[in-house]
Enzyme design. Sequence first.
Site, PDB file in Angstrom:
ATOM      1  N   THR A  91     -17.557 -45.654  50.868  1.00 26.22           N
ATOM      2  CA  THR A  91     -16.338 -45.135  50.251  1.00 26.22           C
ATOM      3  C   THR A  91     -16.566 -43.657  50.066  1.00 26.22           C
ATOM      4  O   THR A  91     -17.714 -43.223  50.009  1.00 26.22           O
ATOM      5  CB  THR A  91     -16.195 -45.776  48.837  1.00 26.22           C
ATOM      6  OG1 THR A  91     -16.032 -47.169  48.985  1.00 26.22           O
ATOM      7  CG2 THR A  91     -15.036 -45.212  48.048  1.00 26.22           C
ATOM      8  N   ARG A 132      -8.729 -58.863  50.231  1.00 29.36           N
ATOM      9  CA  ARG A 132      -9.668 -58.482  49.152  1.00 29.36           C
ATOM     10  C   ARG A 132      -9.404 -57.031  48.748  1.00 29.36           C
ATOM     11  O   ARG A 132      -9.317 -56.135  49.587  1.00 29.36           O
ATOM     12  CB  ARG A 132     -11.104 -58.628  49.644  1.00 29.36           C
ATOM     13  CG  ARG A 132     -12.185 -58.195  48.641  1.00 29.36           C
ATOM     14  CD  ARG A 132     -12.665 -56.786  48.885  1.00 29.36           C
ATOM     15  NE  ARG A 132     -13.772 -56.419  47.987  1.00 29.36           N
ATOM     16  CZ  ARG A 132     -14.265 -55.190  47.877  1.00 29.36           C
ATOM     17  NH1 ARG A 132     -13.768 -54.214  48.595  1.00 29.36           N
ATOM     18  NH2 ARG A 132     -15.252 -54.935  47.063  1.00 29.36           N
ATOM     19  N   VAL A 133      -9.261 -56.796  47.472  1.00 28.64           N
ATOM     20  CA  VAL A 133      -9.088 -55.437  46.972  1.00 28.64           C
ATOM     21  C   VAL A 133     -10.315 -55.094  46.133  1.00 28.64           C
ATOM     22  O   VAL A 133     -10.731 -55.883  45.284  1.00 28.64           O
ATOM     23  CB  VAL A 133      -7.806 -55.335  46.116  1.00 28.64           C
ATOM     24  CG1 VAL A 133      -7.713 -53.976  45.445  1.00 28.64           C
ATOM     25  CG2 VAL A 133      -6.582 -55.581  46.990  1.00 28.64           C
ATOM     26  N   GLY A 134     -10.884 -53.942  46.403  1.00 32.81           N
ATOM     27  CA  GLY A 134     -12.071 -53.532  45.648  1.00 32.81           C
ATOM     28  C   GLY A 134     -11.710 -52.704  44.433  1.00 32.81           C
ATOM     29  O   GLY A 134     -10.578 -52.745  43.924  1.00 32.81           O
ATOM     30  N   ASP A 135     -12.660 -51.931  43.992  1.00 30.39           N
ATOM     31  CA  ASP A 135     -12.464 -51.107  42.802  1.00 30.39           C
ATOM     32  C   ASP A 135     -11.726 -49.802  43.091  1.00 30.39           C
ATOM     33  O   ASP A 135     -11.078 -49.228  42.214  1.00 30.39           O
ATOM     34  CB  ASP A 135     -13.813 -50.768  42.156  1.00 30.39           C
ATOM     35  CG  ASP A 135     -14.750 -50.050  43.122  1.00 30.39           C
ATOM     36  OD1 ASP A 135     -14.699 -50.347  44.338  1.00 30.39           O
ATOM     37  OD2 ASP A 135     -15.534 -49.199  42.684  1.00 30.39           O
ATOM     38  N   THR A 140     -18.644 -45.401  43.854  1.00 28.78           N
ATOM     39  CA  THR A 140     -18.848 -46.110  45.118  1.00 28.78           C
ATOM     40  C   THR A 140     -19.857 -47.226  44.846  1.00 28.78           C
ATOM     41  O   THR A 140     -20.573 -47.183  43.853  1.00 28.78           O
ATOM     42  CB  THR A 140     -19.387 -45.184  46.227  1.00 28.78           C
ATOM     43  OG1 THR A 140     -20.658 -44.659  45.822  1.00 28.78           O
ATOM     44  CG2 THR A 140     -18.447 -44.032  46.527  1.00 28.78           C
ATOM     45  N   GLY A 141     -19.911 -48.177  45.756  1.00 26.49           N
ATOM     46  CA  GLY A 141     -20.848 -49.287  45.574  1.00 26.49           C
ATOM     47  C   GLY A 141     -20.088 -50.587  45.390  1.00 26.49           C
ATOM     48  O   GLY A 141     -18.899 -50.670  45.713  1.00 26.49           O
ATOM     49  N   GLY A 155     -17.767 -53.001  44.509  1.00 24.02           N
ATOM     50  CA  GLY A 155     -16.512 -52.907  43.769  1.00 24.02           C
ATOM     51  C   GLY A 155     -16.349 -54.010  42.740  1.00 24.02           C
ATOM     52  O   GLY A 155     -15.792 -53.791  41.664  1.00 24.02           O
TER      53      GLY A 155
HETATM   54  N1  ASP Z   1     -16.529 -49.656  46.209  1.00 26.52           N
HETATM   55  C1  ASP Z   1     -16.100 -50.049  47.523  1.00 26.52           C
HETATM   56  C2  ASP Z   1     -15.429 -51.382  47.434  1.00 26.52           C
HETATM   57  O1  ASP Z   1     -15.916 -52.247  46.725  1.00 26.52           O
HETATM   58  C3  ASP Z   1     -17.172 -50.125  48.536  1.00 26.52           C
HETATM   59  C4  ASP Z   1     -18.228 -49.066  48.501  1.00 26.52           C
HETATM   60  O2  ASP Z   1     -18.113 -48.091  47.812  1.00 26.52           O
HETATM   61  O3  ASP Z   1     -19.221 -49.197  49.194  1.00 26.52           O
HETATM   62  O4  ASP Z   1     -14.466 -51.603  48.137  1.00 26.52           O
END
Ligand code: ASP
Length: 362
Positions: free
Chosen positions: A212, A240-243, A263-264, A266
């Site tokens: 991200t 699927r919806v992330g953060d 990031t990371g 979600g």
């Molecule tokens: N945070 C993002 C999500 O969960 C993915 C990412 O940052 O690696 O969609």
Amino acid sequence: MLKKMFSRRDFLKSSVVFGATSLLPFKLEAGMMRRETNSSSLQTTSPTGRMIAISSRNGLRATEKAMELLKQGADPLDAAIAGVNIVENDPDDITVGYGGLPNEEGVVELDASVMHGPTHNAGAVASLHNIKNPSLVAKLVMERTGHVLLVGEGALKFARAHGFKEENLLTEKSRRIWLRRKEILSDRDYWYPPKSDELEKELQDYVSSHGTINCCVLDAQGNLAGVTTTSGFFFKIPGRVGDSPIIGAGLYVDNNIGAAGSTGLGEANLLTLASFQCVNFMGQGLSPEEAGLRVLKIVAEKARLWPERIDDKGRPRFDLNFYLINKKGEYAGVTMWQGRKYAVHDGVKNQFKESAYLFKRD
Ligand code: ASP
């Protein structure tokens, strides 16, 4: 009728802004809220003239661009978005926008949010197909609707209405990675991998790939803004919806306090509203680094309840990173696991820095 609608909308918009501001300064009158109990009400910091652009490790070009625009006096949100647009448009970044890795059906599905400190307003899109700059659509959701979040088909129709060009976002490289992943997923189905192993290396790298870009900025007037944009998790379940598009999770800005983006994993963030917590802790007087580490600690403690997400020592098996700036221009990148860099431009130098971390790698 049209006029009536417009005036109602104008009223709604201004009442949103008015409502937000009216919540803020209870000021420091006797007997009123104390700093510890309502962080957002008591920030008195005046602009220091410092300009900062901070971003994830794929964001060095974004911070460069954002700073260039900040120096020209651009609105902080426009500066941040122009920065991430470079990465959204880059087919070689397989985690964002054009060329982002697709969902399990081979469709690139994008999420993004923007938040503008001076107006305390935000916009977001989720599960958006075929538009390579979801951050720009998110900004229009903020500016040209009475909503904050549009998803799926509705988000796409909205983007079409505003003249965004639709295109296939799946690059040849991403398609090949997706296909190969599908072919090796099971030996009990009818998808067979090719004999040659040319994509083996890429697959090792990308099999659980996600990524991200977040970019948060502070301008010389002390105004803050941020944007987070992503293709989410490779091979995710469609829908699927992330953060990233969730205000308070992937991004949060309080113009009186600071900004934070993430990031990371979600899901870990969605379960803790971590970016909101980062800003809230900064509002209680913690430095950006202290605030970010405090939130990571909370997430790591909660993760103990998620058996499939922890290692045999009870530590998170996932990444989570925050990029934080406060109103004074102090900033930090923090990460769950040692060894991650972030990008920052402090008005003089654009560089990578090492994130502060919660866990040292064994
Ligand atoms: N945070 C993002 C999500 O969960 C993915 C990412 O940052 O690696 O969609």
